[in-house]
Design a protein around this motif. Sequence first.
Motif, short mmCIF file in Angstrom:
data_model
loop_
_atom_site.label_atom_id
_atom_site.label_comp_id
_atom_site.label_asym_id
_atom_site.label_seq_id
_atom_site.Cartn_x
_atom_site.Cartn_y
_atom_site.Cartn_z
N ASP A 56 -0.39 -0.96 -0.98
CA ASP A 56 -0.63 0.28 -0.39
C ASP A 56 -2.14 0.23 0.11
N HIS A 58 -3.85 2.91 1.12
CA HIS A 58 -4.66 4.03 0.77
C HIS A 58 -4.48 4.26 -0.68
N ASN A 63 -8.90 0.17 -2.03
CA ASN A 63 -8.04 0.18 -1.27
C ASN A 63 -7.18 -1.05 -0.86
N THR A 84 1.71 1.84 3.99
CA THR A 84 0.97 2.90 4.05
C THR A 84 1.82 4.29 4.50
N ALA A 85 1.58 5.37 3.89
CA ALA A 85 2.06 6.51 4.26
C ALA A 85 1.43 7.34 5.40
N TYR A 86 0.26 6.75 5.85
CA TYR A 86 -0.31 7.08 6.89
C TYR A 86 -0.82 6.05 7.97
N PRO A 87 0.17 5.88 8.79
CA PRO A 87 -0.06 4.63 9.49
C PRO A 87 -1.08 5.22 10.79
N ASN A 88 -1.86 4.12 11.04
CA ASN A 88 -3.00 4.46 11.83
C ASN A 88 -3.24 3.14 12.56
N ALA A 105 5.08 1.34 7.52
CA ALA A 105 4.85 2.56 7.52
C ALA A 105 5.92 3.23 6.38
N LYS A 106 5.47 3.88 5.34
CA LYS A 106 6.39 4.41 4.41
C LYS A 106 7.21 5.76 4.99
#
Length: 130
Positions: A56, A58, A63, A84-88, A105-106
């Motif tokens: 992960d 994050h 990290n 990641t649950a927060y794709p960026n 992305a999750k």
Amino acid sequence: MPTKKPLIAIVDDDQSMREATQGLMRSLGFDAEAFSSADDFLRFPHLHRTACLVTDIHMSGMNGLDLHRSLVALGKSIPTVLITAYPNENAHRRGLGPDIVGYLAKPFGEQDLLKCIGSALARGTDWQDR
């Protein structure tokens, strides 16, 4: 001499995601170890056997990107899948490197993860000699 199974390491502070990914890897015939933190993984006595790392991005503490950078600094070249649950897009670009074989992305699909792991394993079989 028996053939060693590839060892897939999962590092995620989300227990349900960690356990689900570990279960999937084992059901597909891989050896799989799961860790709740980057520090726990870095203390793993069989780090050298790891054929692919799924981490992960994050997490509290170190990290996933920092974990990958630490491994590179230690001279450990482990093909890595970042999740990641927060794709960026910025994190995606920063995470790209020669050992990064995927950015997911999750929630991600099983086939997407398997494609990344296949890419990791195709990079060589030197994990068998570790």
